[in-house]
Write a protein that holds these residues in place. Sequence first.
Motif, PDB file in Angstrom:
ATOM      1  N   ILE A 196      34.513  47.589  40.233  1.00 15.54           N
ATOM      2  CA  ILE A 196      35.912  47.299  40.591  1.00 15.54           C
ATOM      3  C   ILE A 196      35.917  46.022  41.413  1.00 15.54           C
ATOM      4  CG2 ILE A 196      37.892  48.092  41.921  1.00 15.54           C
ATOM      5  CD1 ILE A 196      37.129  50.927  41.216  1.00 15.54           C
ATOM      6  N   PHE A 197      36.569  45.011  40.868  1.00 13.79           N
ATOM      7  CA  PHE A 197      36.691  43.735  41.579  1.00 13.79           C
ATOM      8  C   PHE A 197      38.039  43.700  42.283  1.00 13.79           C
ATOM      9  CE2 PHE A 197      33.631  42.829  38.264  1.00 13.79           C
ATOM     10  CZ  PHE A 197      32.701  42.013  38.897  1.00 13.79           C
ATOM     11  N   SER A 198      38.054  43.096  43.452  1.00 12.29           N
ATOM     12  CA  SER A 198      39.321  42.974  44.182  1.00 12.29           C
ATOM     13  C   SER A 198      39.681  41.483  44.240  1.00 12.29           C
ATOM     14  CB  SER A 198      39.133  43.532  45.594  1.00 12.29           C
ATOM     15  OG  SER A 198      40.144  43.048  46.427  1.00 12.29           O
ATOM     16  N   VAL A 199      40.978  41.192  43.954  1.00 14.33           N
ATOM     17  CA  VAL A 199      41.408  39.786  43.997  1.00 14.33           C
ATOM     18  C   VAL A 199      42.638  39.703  44.891  1.00 14.33           C
ATOM     19  CG1 VAL A 199      42.166  37.796  42.669  1.00 14.33           C
ATOM     20  CG2 VAL A 199      40.589  39.438  41.648  1.00 14.33           C
ATOM     21  N   THR A 200      42.492  39.055  46.030  1.00 13.11           N
ATOM     22  CA  THR A 200      43.633  38.947  46.948  1.00 13.11           C
ATOM     23  C   THR A 200      44.589  37.855  46.512  1.00 13.11           C
ATOM     24  OG1 THR A 200      42.244  39.707  48.743  1.00 13.11           O
ATOM     25  CG2 THR A 200      44.259  38.564  49.366  1.00 13.11           C
ATOM     26  N   TYR A 201      44.037  36.771  46.009  1.00 12.32           N
ATOM     27  CA  TYR A 201      44.900  35.647  45.606  1.00 12.32           C
ATOM     28  C   TYR A 201      44.752  35.411  44.107  1.00 12.32           C
ATOM     29  CZ  TYR A 201      44.999  34.836  50.610  1.00 12.32           C
ATOM     30  OH  TYR A 201      45.159  34.981  51.973  1.00 12.32           O
ATOM     31  N   PRO A 202      45.471  36.186  43.288  1.00  9.17           N
ATOM     32  CA  PRO A 202      45.324  36.006  41.843  1.00  9.17           C
ATOM     33  C   PRO A 202      45.779  34.600  41.468  1.00  9.17           C
ATOM     34  CG  PRO A 202      46.774  37.862  42.373  1.00  9.17           C
ATOM     35  CD  PRO A 202      46.525  37.131  43.636  1.00  9.17           C
ATOM     36  N   SER A 203      45.076  33.993  40.546  1.00  7.55           N
ATOM     37  CA  SER A 203      45.510  32.676  40.099  1.00  7.55           C
ATOM     38  C   SER A 203      45.054  32.531  38.646  1.00  7.55           C
ATOM     39  CB  SER A 203      44.905  31.583  40.981  1.00  7.55           C
ATOM     40  OG  SER A 203      43.775  31.023  40.351  1.00  7.55           O
ATOM     41  N   PRO A 204      45.678  31.612  37.912  1.00 12.10           N
ATOM     42  CA  PRO A 204      45.276  31.446  36.514  1.00 12.10           C
ATOM     43  C   PRO A 204      43.912  30.775  36.378  1.00 12.10           C
ATOM     44  CG  PRO A 204      47.201  30.080  37.056  1.00 12.10           C
ATOM     45  CD  PRO A 204      46.827  30.791  38.298  1.00 12.10           C
ATOM     46  N   ASP A 205      43.264  30.499  37.533  1.00 15.91           N
ATOM     47  CA  ASP A 205      41.997  29.740  37.465  1.00 15.91           C
ATOM     48  C   ASP A 205      40.780  30.624  37.693  1.00 15.91           C
ATOM     49  OD1 ASP A 205      43.335  27.101  37.344  1.00 15.91           O
ATOM     50  OD2 ASP A 205      44.081  27.770  39.282  1.00 15.91           O
ATOM     51  N   ILE A 206      40.947  31.933  37.514  1.00 15.31           N
ATOM     52  CA  ILE A 206      39.812  32.822  37.816  1.00 15.31           C
ATOM     53  C   ILE A 206      39.079  33.179  36.520  1.00 15.31           C
ATOM     54  CG2 ILE A 206      39.203  35.101  38.703  1.00 15.31           C
ATOM     55  CD1 ILE A 206      41.483  34.837  40.677  1.00 15.31           C
ATOM     56  N   PHE A 207      37.750  33.066  36.591  1.00 12.57           N
ATOM     57  CA  PHE A 207      36.904  33.402  35.441  1.00 12.57           C
ATOM     58  C   PHE A 207      35.971  34.539  35.824  1.00 12.57           C
ATOM     59  CE2 PHE A 207      38.231  29.205  34.252  1.00 12.57           C
ATOM     60  CZ  PHE A 207      38.243  29.211  32.854  1.00 12.57           C
ATOM     61  N   LEU A 208      35.716  35.386  34.859  1.00 14.41           N
ATOM     62  CA  LEU A 208      34.684  36.404  35.023  1.00 14.41           C
ATOM     63  C   LEU A 208      33.439  35.816  34.343  1.00 14.41           C
ATOM     64  CD1 LEU A 208      33.927  39.332  35.768  1.00 14.41           C
ATOM     65  CD2 LEU A 208      34.664  39.995  33.490  1.00 14.41           C
ATOM     66  N   VAL A 209      32.420  35.508  35.141  1.00 15.81           N
ATOM     67  CA  VAL A 209      31.237  34.832  34.590  1.00 15.81           C
ATOM     68  C   VAL A 209      30.132  35.865  34.370  1.00 15.81           C
ATOM     69  CG1 VAL A 209      29.457  33.113  35.042  1.00 15.81           C
ATOM     70  CG2 VAL A 209      31.838  32.638  35.640  1.00 15.81           C
ATOM     71  N   VAL A 210      29.572  35.834  33.170  1.00 18.24           N
ATOM     72  CA  VAL A 210      28.475  36.754  32.821  1.00 18.24           C
ATOM     73  C   VAL A 210      27.208  35.912  32.695  1.00 18.24           C
ATOM     74  CG1 VAL A 210      27.703  38.494  31.188  1.00 18.24           C
ATOM     75  CG2 VAL A 210      30.153  38.005  31.411  1.00 18.24           C
ATOM     76  N   LYS A 211      26.182  36.298  33.460  1.00 15.39           N
ATOM     77  CA  LYS A 211      24.910  35.585  33.326  1.00 15.39           C
ATOM     78  C   LYS A 211      23.865  36.585  32.839  1.00 15.39           C
ATOM     79  CE  LYS A 211      25.830  32.237  36.965  1.00 15.39           C
ATOM     80  NZ  LYS A 211      25.450  31.736  38.297  1.00 15.39           N
ATOM     81  N   LEU A 212      23.017  36.115  31.922  1.00 15.43           N
ATOM     82  CA  LEU A 212      21.963  36.998  31.395  1.00 15.43           C
ATOM     83  C   LEU A 212      20.597  36.422  31.788  1.00 15.43           C
ATOM     84  CD1 LEU A 212      23.360  37.666  27.794  1.00 15.43           C
ATOM     85  CD2 LEU A 212      23.702  39.008  29.859  1.00 15.43           C
ATOM     86  N   GLU A 213      19.678  37.348  32.124  1.00 11.79           N
ATOM     87  CA  GLU A 213      18.297  36.928  32.440  1.00 11.79           C
ATOM     88  C   GLU A 213      17.359  37.776  31.611  1.00 11.79           C
ATOM     89  OE1 GLU A 213      17.797  37.569  36.583  1.00 11.79           O
ATOM     90  OE2 GLU A 213      19.025  35.856  37.185  1.00 11.79           O
TER      91      GLU A 213
END
Length: 2047
Positions: free
Chosen positions: A326-343
């Motif tokens: 569960i992610f919390s976002v206090t200041y929603p904006s159209p500039d938010i990305f969910l970044v997935v990194k794989l190792e």
Amino acid sequence: MAASERRAFAHKINRTVAAEVRKQVSRERSGSPHSSRRSSSSLGVPLTEVIEPLDFEDVLLSRPPEVEPGPLRDLMEFPADDLEVLKQPRECRTTESGVPEDGKLDTQVRAAVEMYSEDWVIVRRRYQHLSTAYSPITTETQRERQKGLTCQVFEQDAPGDERTGPEDVDDSQHCSGSPEDTPRSSGASGIFSLRNLAADSLLPTLLERAAPEDVDRRNEALRRQHRAPALLTLYPAPDEDEAVERCSRPEPPREHFGQRILVKCLSLKFEIEIEPIFGTLALYDVREKKKISENFYFDLNSDSIKGLLRAHGTHPAISTLARSAIFSVTYPSPDIFLVVKLEKVLQQGDISECCEPYMVMKEADTVKNKEKLEKLRLAAEQFCTRLGRYRMPFAWTAVHLANIVSSVGPQDRDSDSEGERRPTWAERRRRGPQDRGYSGDDACSFSSFRPATLTVTNFFKQEAERLSDEDLFKFLADMRRPSSLLRRLRPVTAQLKIDISPAPENMHFCLSPELLHVKPYPDPRGRPTKEILEFPAREVYAPHTCYRNLLFVYPHSLNFSSRQGSVRNLAVRIQYMAGEDQSQALPVIFGKSSCSEFTREAFTPVVYHNKSPEFYEEFKLRLPACVTENHHLFFTFYHVSCQPRPGTALETPVGFTWIPLLQHGRLRTGPFCLPVSVDQPPPSYSVLTPDVALPGMRWVDGHKGVFSVELTAVSSVHPQDPHLDKFFTLVHVLEEGIFPFRLKETVLSEGTMEQELRASLAALRLASPEPLVAFSHHVLDKLVRLVVRPPIICGQMVNLGRGAFEAMAHVASLVHRNLEASQDSRGHCPLLAAYVHYAFRLPGGDLGLPGEVPPATVQAATLARGSGRPASLYLARSKSISSSNPDLAVVPGSVDDEVSRILANKLLHEELALQWVVSGSAVRELVLQHAWFFFQLMVKSMELHLLLGQRLDTPRKLRFPGRFLDDIAALVASVGLEVITRVHKDMELAERLNASLAFFLSDLLSIADRGYIFSLVRAHYKQVATRLQSAPNPAALLTLRMDFTRILCSHEHYVTLNLPCCPLSPPASPSPSVSSTTSQSSTFSSQAPDPKVTSMFELSGPFRQQHFLSGLLLTELALALDPEAEGASLLHKKAISAVHSLLCSHDVDYRYTEATVKAKVAELYLPLLSLARDTLPRLYSFAEGSGQRSRLASMLDSDTEGEGDIGGTINPSVAMAIAGGPLAPGSRTSISQGPSTAARSGCPLSAESSRTLLVCVLWVLKNAEPALLQRWAADLALPQLGRLLDLLYLCLAAFEYKGKKAFERINSLTFKKSLDMKARLEEAILGTIGARQEMVRRSRERSPFGNQENVRWRKSVTHWRQTSDRVDKTKDEMEHEALVDGNLATEASLVVLDMLEIIVQTVMLSEARESILGAVLKVVLYSLGSAQSALFLQHGLATQRALVSKFPELLFEEDTELCADLCLRLLRHCGSRISTIRTHASASLYLLMRQNFEIGHNFARVKMLVTMSLSSLVGTTQNFSEEHLRRSLKTILTYAEEDLGLRDSTFAEQVQDLMFNLHMILTDTVKMKEHQEDPEMLVDLMYRIARGYQGSPDLRLTWLQNMAGKHAELGNHAEAAQCMVHAAALVAEYLALLEDSRHLPVGCVSFQNVSSNVLEESAISDDILSPDEEGFCSGKNFTELGLVGLLEQAAAYFTMGGLYEAVNEVYKNLIPILEAHRDYKKLAAVHGKLQDAFTKIMHQSSGWERVFGTYFRVGFYGARFGDLDEQEFVYKEPSITKLAEISHRLEEFYTERFGDDVVEIIKDSNPVDKSKLDPQKAYIQITYVEPHFDTYELKDRVTYFDRNYGLRAFLFCTPFTPDGRAHGELAEQHKRKTLLSTEHAFPYIKTRIRVCHREETVLTPVEVAIEDMQKKTRELAFATEQDPPDAKMLQMVLQGSVGPTVNQGPLEVAQVFLSEIPEDPKLFRHHNKLRLCFKDFCKKCEDALRKNKALIGPDQKEYHRELERHYSRLREALQPLLTQRLPQLLAPSSSSLRNSMNRSSFRKADL
């Protein structure tokens, strides 16, 4: 501002000016209702001054309660359990508390741990929820309480099928068939049908003759049943905008969360599956360039793949198996990305090489690549076994959250990360963004969006050189561009499925960021969801509420390029060391995925063959509770060899560095660039930093910084702000007392401590806002502690009170400033409010709650008082030291000992008050800005002091020391002064301060000496009053004072505070007040009125003194309603709203439900009755709406134009004496004779304010003790009582039921949110205010404050925004509103009825009773006439019966009008569709007849009036039900037959006659009903009925008026005017018989000029009418006043019809009457109207502008038409009606009546041969006719009007030829002229008049030719002589005359008739005449051509020449024909032909 405008507040009683005296005297003489209200009261204290309140506590002690214990006793004193202190456990989200258990905590951590674990301390006022402040009455709560209302039955809502209840269904036989069966004369059939009807049920006790007292008692008992308990529940809720007292308890402090998103990782699948892949999720904000969440690690590998790492794996902890976060976002904006990194696991080769197989191989080719795959698997297995603990970067992708949230995203399949979604999602997406109402930045509210499942298909391989966050942000920014560079790269194909949805409220199986179980956590074995810690993009201001102590470590980069040796594959190991030994590495590093929960070491991923790698890793550590100097982070750098070579180790350490975590007691965080040593560090290294060059150590790159790393702490223990750190450190050092102490570079001894502490307090304001807010509870707690427990340094107590107070002010101010956006409507910061309410406690041991043993702390007065104390506070109070604590036990021992004990503790409230009073200006300004906070702190401190010190039993006067109370007084005075002085500079601050002060005083009423608090209130009022005299804008101050009063009155024990149960003591001094002297001669009692009662009902001294708060409130209302008040409309609304809101709260308060208690409460508001009565002239006049005029016509009309007001208003003192008797001519028929409309002084109240004031009055009347009201009414003087009745009358009008239809109509209007719809309905129906005007009005009302910008901005901003109230209500809502409105109308009317009964009982013995009873009856009549429910009508009619039986002389000896009104209303109810109403109405009507009979042995008057009433009812009421009325007639008949008392008299017989007569009229009515759609027939029937009443002038007049009404409705104004002229002639005839007055018309004759028809009214002669007979001509119209009214109405109708000439004729009869009465006002008006009329005649002289009517002859043929068969009529139709229109109308109408194919229109105008017609059909012949005048008449009929008025003769022509065709050759074309004469002249009182004579003339062809030529010649002449000339018209006529024509032009006519001389000498005359016509014609053509030549322009010259050529040809052709000579003319022959051309008169009446 001009003095006159200020005077209202400036004149005090002791400074009376001469002008004031004069005004006073004139007021008293004029009997003005405002007999100087401001200065009248029994003690002579003007209302502008506040009277000295009683000493509350003394009164309670001195007057022991006389009542038994119970609800009444509870009103006397506050309940014993009023205050309580509660411990509320702090809400903990997790199942285990995260607070460390460690015993060895340092002070700071211990303080934090205590703070986060201790319970909230709440002081509760147990009854506070009953105050309007906490349980406001809103529309929602009202609706809740309105449930279960009974539905009131209203006539107007009853369905139109005329049958409602089952009791009405027995009406089996429909009354008297069709009208043809029952001709008017045959009484027999009528009697028969009436006899056969069923009667309604009879009232059982009606015929008993009971004593009036018993009847009254019975009626009252019945009225008490089924009543609404709470009146105000039925009224719209009070306006929320005015509710300044509204508060809400603050929310308890909670952990901060933003909008929460749940992300579930479902599956990760690659084309080839050969090795484990590990994933990380985090949120990044591109605009802020910030990572905004911690990492979430997930592992979606299959078990077989995980097996490859068996060698390295411990058993994985369940918390590391999470797959959802569960992610919390206090200041929603159209500039938010969910970044997935794989190792993946480290292997040999760089990233590109390792990615290659994934990019090349496809799953489909598995078989083909089998060998390759096997090879790859084998290699992977080896790497996993060997290098399983190391990772390498692999691939990444990003999801743009805005696309998910707005459910619209790039559609193309190969977008960077948006793969295919589930089909349902795609369908949803097509609906488009309009489904979501967001705009701009809100386009991404993450709290509500449709859940989505994404399949991410494209991953980008990581690039070794671009791993840092900076690079990532560049990639993300690029991704948003359409032409992204990333799209060109070859992707790693995979399928990652994730679910994204808004997080549910209470998610199960959640782990907090510290891995604690969040409630609810049903089963510890369930796979958890992790809550991910947010790193907000911008500051978040929220206080810490739970223990959190985390450290995040971010290695950024490493530069080993200069390091010798084999250092290529670099890994960094991190450890948290508690010491220097490796075994002291603590397990505090959080594990990632599929591993243990905490580890002692962690590694960064390895970048293959890179000497200066970049890192993106994040390490999360749990900081130990106690961090010491030895704790440090230790970094080891390894080279990892990827290829297994013999002799080489797997990992080789190649460098070391470290970061000590504490420095000078502060946690070290931030970015570091560290040198790296090649050697292991020496012992004791950890206390130094690596920057220190230790001897004998080798460093990489010569001790330069080569390792870049960043530390971030998220901690609720370490403030990470230097100022806060220092402050906490100093405070804790003081508590521990360990000196000397090292602070940064300095060592603190005890000596320098005080100075450092003061400096630190002063520096708190410099702390950065975010940590200051986060630690605000800690800071405030410490500051409070410093005030209350002054520290002892070097044995000396240091008083830090002032410093701490100033610091508190700064902290409060900073917190406020940073949280400005979240302030509530009163400007309070919720964070501070929550601190006071929950967290603040008195420092000291644990709370001793009542019941436990109180802690043995000694609290004492504050002795150390600052020198800055104002001199005024040094009052002579030299008492013992422990003055503040009477209970203080003096322990024997040394004095020093005792003093030091006392000094040890101070009381916070005393210190705060003192410091505030003595504070300097800068601090005072800060404190004032947030005064509420300090006030609330003081109050809670006082409450805790009382509760914990067990002092609640102490008498209130002894609870607090005098000095403290003096400080409070000084404080209240100074804050009050600030309010007054700032009101013009900073209105918003003034409002806030004003409210804070009021709430503070209100709170003190619960804990301190109430009498003392009242005196403070009075002092404040005095301050305001003084200022008001000089204020430039008093309205603003008054508004504040009203808010202040309203807040005080919102106290939950408001009633008790007003001492409701103590009797008022009458004034000691016998100084009579103005009001009491005027009322000395009371109406009913010979002795003087009882001063006790009088003072209870007025704002007298005793009243205001005893009921202090109520007195203040009502005084405010009185001053606002004062006619001279300024800013009135706003003040009216505020003051009335305050009273309304309080009364609402009493209605819903369970403490006051008992009637006796409520009566006591109502006593607090009794002066409201006098107030409203005196304000009466300025209340909105609900009864004067246009629609209600007719109903009130005979009642309380104000003198409006056209009502015949001759004598102006009469002297008020005489008014009442004659109110009951026949009124003087032209007096205003109001009950009380108040000032005339023009003299209404002051600002009138709006409809809404008036209605609310009236509902409050009704509340008082409903709940007050009836006996008390009776005593008051008995003491009222006559005019006052009259005004009271007027008030009751207005109440009825204001709350009249509108009917469901009105609610449906109004549904389309839009209104402001706060006034619930129905309150606004009023103004829509009555005043039609739309939202726009409302807004304009509000802005005007606001204007007292001058500049609008800073006024209550929060309200005004939200005010208009919230019109999102749905306007179109559902049917249920409208039903509900109608239900509530019906109940309100019923209850209001019943309350009025109760009061009227009280007045009647009071009046019984009075000498002036007739006048008052007449007035009472008028109000009763009005109530019976308005829309009322069946329930009310039962009681209303019962009251009316009782009144009539007790005082018959009211109706039968005095005013006929009352009797007539009563009859009309009773009859209307007799025809009701609701059987109970009929039952009561017929009973009333029967008794009325019986009463009249018993007085004079006949009931001629009632007979007459009932007959008249029925006539007018039938004529005017649309939905009148004769069927039901017949049943009522039958019921009355039944009563007459069963009445044994009158068995022997003629009464029953007379009743029977009357009933049958009424039955006859009804039969005619049925006929009228049938012809309802046929206006002509309907008016004919009305005409016939009126004719039938020729011998009964009253009834004829009624019917004439009915006809006028009908005509007006149809738009026939001329006919309506004629009806009025006839009515006036009728009245004139009667008046001429009665007296011979010069100024009156002689009779009908006088009106002949208006209409020749009027003579038919002269049928009244002495033998028919003897004017003296009782009951005849007794209506109000048969007076001069009535005549004037009729004439004025006639004139008005004529004006509307455009017949201005007739207006003059009417006024010729009216002016002499007005002159005789010297009524110059009316004369002026009349002459004005005449001027208008004449002006219009002049402007419309040609007559084309007003067209009066078109006439048609209509003949009816066929048996179907009944009476109409073979009748001819002339119809008058509206102007410019075409033949086709009337033809269509009549055909349609009769087709509807007779059926299709029955009606035929005869198309020609030839005589009809009846024998040739089909007897089954109905034929109508319609012909256009024109008015006809004889030649002699045309001399008189000069104007267009003359030729359209008084028309009796009409002409139409029918062309024919001998062979039967209509048209033929010229020589055989004949014409038939038909002349019709009508019975009456048009216009008449109906629109069709029967033809009474018909005359036909036939013209021969030559005569036809002569007529045609004459007509052409006339046209030419007209066109030529027209002025101004009209060239177009002239050319048209010329063209038609001289142009070459084909058919029968002038030339052809001449050739046919003039070519030969006729053989018959008789025709010579015609021949000659035709010749002369042609000569004349030629002459006119010549004139016309000449005229045309003058008019034309050059372009028309050719056209003109053409015309001239034609003309000369015509003349040449005519020349020989015109010059023939005729034989000698014959002598004139007397043939009928000649007659036809020149006729004398057509007036032959041969019918």
